[in-house]
Design a protein around this motif. Structure first.
Motif, short mmCIF file in Angstrom:
data_model
loop_
_atom_site.label_atom_id
_atom_site.label_comp_id
_atom_site.label_asym_id
_atom_site.label_seq_id
_atom_site.Cartn_x
_atom_site.Cartn_y
_atom_site.Cartn_z
N ILE A 31 0.93 -1.16 -0.07
CA ILE A 31 -0.09 -0.04 0.06
C ILE A 31 0.87 1.28 -0.04
O ILE A 31 1.86 1.47 0.73
N THR A 165 -13.16 5.59 9.44
CA THR A 165 -12.65 4.56 10.25
C THR A 165 -13.28 3.19 9.92
O THR A 165 -12.44 2.36 9.52
N ASP A 169 -10.55 0.23 8.48
CA ASP A 169 -10.92 -1.17 8.92
C ASP A 169 -10.98 -2.34 7.66
O ASP A 169 -10.38 -3.22 7.71
N LEU A 172 -7.92 -2.62 5.41
CA LEU A 172 -6.82 -3.50 5.98
C LEU A 172 -7.29 -4.63 6.29
O LEU A 172 -6.41 -5.75 5.85
N ALA A 173 -8.48 -5.22 6.54
CA ALA A 173 -8.64 -6.50 6.81
C ALA A 173 -8.91 -7.31 5.25
O ALA A 173 -8.63 -8.30 5.20
N TYR A 175 -7.29 -6.33 2.55
CA TYR A 175 -5.95 -6.43 1.98
C TYR A 175 -5.29 -7.57 2.50
O TYR A 175 -4.39 -8.14 1.84
N ALA A 176 -5.28 -7.71 4.00
CA ALA A 176 -4.73 -8.84 4.54
C ALA A 176 -5.15 -10.05 4.01
O ALA A 176 -4.36 -11.08 3.77
N GLU A 177 -6.32 -10.43 3.73
CA GLU A 177 -6.94 -11.72 3.06
C GLU A 177 -6.38 -11.65 1.58
O GLU A 177 -6.36 -12.92 1.16
N ASN A 194 -0.48 4.98 9.31
CA ASN A 194 -0.29 3.40 9.65
C ASN A 194 -0.52 2.72 8.81
O ASN A 194 -0.16 1.14 8.79
N LEU A 195 -1.49 2.97 7.98
CA LEU A 195 -2.08 2.02 6.85
C LEU A 195 -0.90 1.88 5.96
O LEU A 195 -1.03 0.79 5.02
N LEU A 196 -0.03 2.95 5.69
CA LEU A 196 0.77 2.83 4.42
C LEU A 196 2.06 2.18 4.78
O LEU A 196 2.55 2.03 5.62
N GLU A 197 2.83 1.53 3.56
CA GLU A 197 3.93 0.88 3.76
C GLU A 197 5.07 1.81 3.09
O GLU A 197 6.08 1.81 3.54
#
Lengths: 294, 119
Positions: A31, A165, A169, A172-173, A175-177, A194-197
């Motif tokens: 991201i 918000t 959430d 992230l959820a 993107y993780a999956e 904090n969402l960004l890499e």
């Protein structure tokens, strides 16, 4: 593997240079935040990567190919503009059907979940929706498309804090999956950092920084104290901001950990600059001036 | 829960350590997956991965491929030893510096600590 490779990209509109010799690589499954002031070139950059605009010079490769009129590439790409337009008589249901047709990875379940969570009206024409509701439709398409390369251009306009918000959430959820490559332009750094890499920092069409968020964050300090102690430390460094009050001074300056230790040893107060302060300070630089070290 | 100034992955690693010390994750117990950590703390999964990788490198966590991550045997002792060293750097040294600035002697400080520690 890289999802996007850009080399020496320049875009001019008449006399205006919107992007000036930009070279960068976007890693697959990451991201990335596209940061910079209004007019820095964020939207132009995203438009060119998605082949909605053509470069004046330089090359763009998306998944290794030229994206121009390339159906194989474009069906894997989703670009949600901040002012995304929809057909006049369109309601949410039509949007969902178009999404299903256009994006091979489209997920109906995710789409209806987002519609419910973000409270998108089903009976209203999209053209009559509020700014926040339009943004919610954009988020829905961008997320449910599950496109391997997804762009959000300031996706939060008009959304209240609760909806934003929920979006973070959800992002992230999902993107993780289902890891994929996401680029998002944003001014809401405190909320989104904090969402960004990774990040790309643009200023007047020039790329000032490109790398991990941690790198950017750990490269700048806010140093304050007696100006007589502070000033000698600044020689040869890029000072992003400087404020003075009598014998006191406060600066935002580039430097590494060693610089921070040295400043502390001189009795100065040293704190890492927040990402918000750093990006704001870089935005103030006239980059012709910035090239000239002190 | 995160603050500016310290990298997020360092703060997450310390939070997991604190939970191990506190016994929230006993030795041998499974800790949450990277995705669970990312979603719970609202951080990028790559950041969660850096935190966990650091703990694995230091022998606090063990990765069992295909199963998950677990608290290593002896992890509590390891963390306690490391934190004891940090105690001086983080608390004792700043305390001494502040005391000196106030003109308090070491003996004054010891008297103060003893008084505070006695109920």
């Amino acid at each position: 593997m890289s999802a996007v490779e850009i080399t020496h990209l320049t875009k001019r509109y008449g006399h205006v240079t919107a992007l000036d010799d930009v070279t960068l690589t976007i890693d697959e499954s990451s991201i990335t935040g596209i940061l910079g002031r209004n007019g820095a070139g964020k939207t132009v950059l995203m438009s060119i990567i998605t082949a909605q605009d053509q470069p004046t010079s330089g090359t763009v490769r998306v998944f290794g190919e030229d994206p121009t009129e390339n159906a194989a590439v474009l069906s894997r790409t989703c670009f949600i503009r901040d002012n995304q337009r929809y057909p006049d008589e369109c309601k949410l249901d039509h949007v969902l059907r178009i999404g299903r047709l256009f994006y091979p990875n489209w997920d109906d379940g995710l789409a209806s979940r987002i519609a419910t969570e973000l409270d998108i009206p089903t009976d209203r024409h999209v053209r009559k929706m509020s700014r926040g509701q339009l943004s919610a439709v954009g988020l829905l398409i961008g997320m449910a498309s599950r496109a391997p390369l997804t762009f959000f251009d300031e996706p939060y306009l008009g959304l209240d804090a609760t909806a934003r918000t929920m979006f973070y959430d959800l992002l992230l959820a999902d993107y993780a999956e289902h890891p994929r490559t996401i680029l998002v332009s944003t001014h809401l750094l405190d909320e989104m950092e904090n969402l960004l890499e990774n990040c790309v920092l643009l200023s007047r069409g020039t790329m000032l920084k490109h790398g991990s968020i941690d790198e950017l964050r750990s490269g700048g300090w806010e140093v304050s104290g007696a100006w007589a102690d502070l000033e000698p430390l600044l020689a040869g460094r890029r000072v992003l901001r400087e404020r003075r009050m009598g014998a006191l001074g406060i600066v935002i300056v580039e430097g590494d950990e060693r610089f921070a230790r040295e400043a502390r040893n001189r009795g100065l107060t040293v704190a890492p600059a927040s990402l918000h302060d750093l990006v704001a300070a870089y935005g103030l630089l006239d980059h012709d001036m910035a090239e000239v070290a002190r | 829960m995160f603050e500016d100034g310290v990298p997020i992955f360092t703060q997450l690693a310390e939070a997991i350590e604190a939970d191990i010390l506190r016994g929230t994750y006993p030795e041998g117990a499974q800790v949450p997956s990277l995705n669970e950590l990312a979603v719970f703390h609202r951080i990028n999964p790559a950041t969660a991965n850096r935190a966990v990788a650091q703990l694995v490198d230091r022998g606090v966590l063990i990765k069992r491929r295909g199963i998950g991550m677990f608290v290593a045997d002896g992890a509590r002792q390891l963390i306690a030893d490391e934190r004891r060293k940090l105690l001086v750097e983080r608390y004792v040294n700043p305390l001494l510096a502040e005391a000196r600035a106030l003109g308090l002697s070491e003996q004054d400080l010891i008297t103060l600590i003893t008084k505070e520690a006695t109920p």
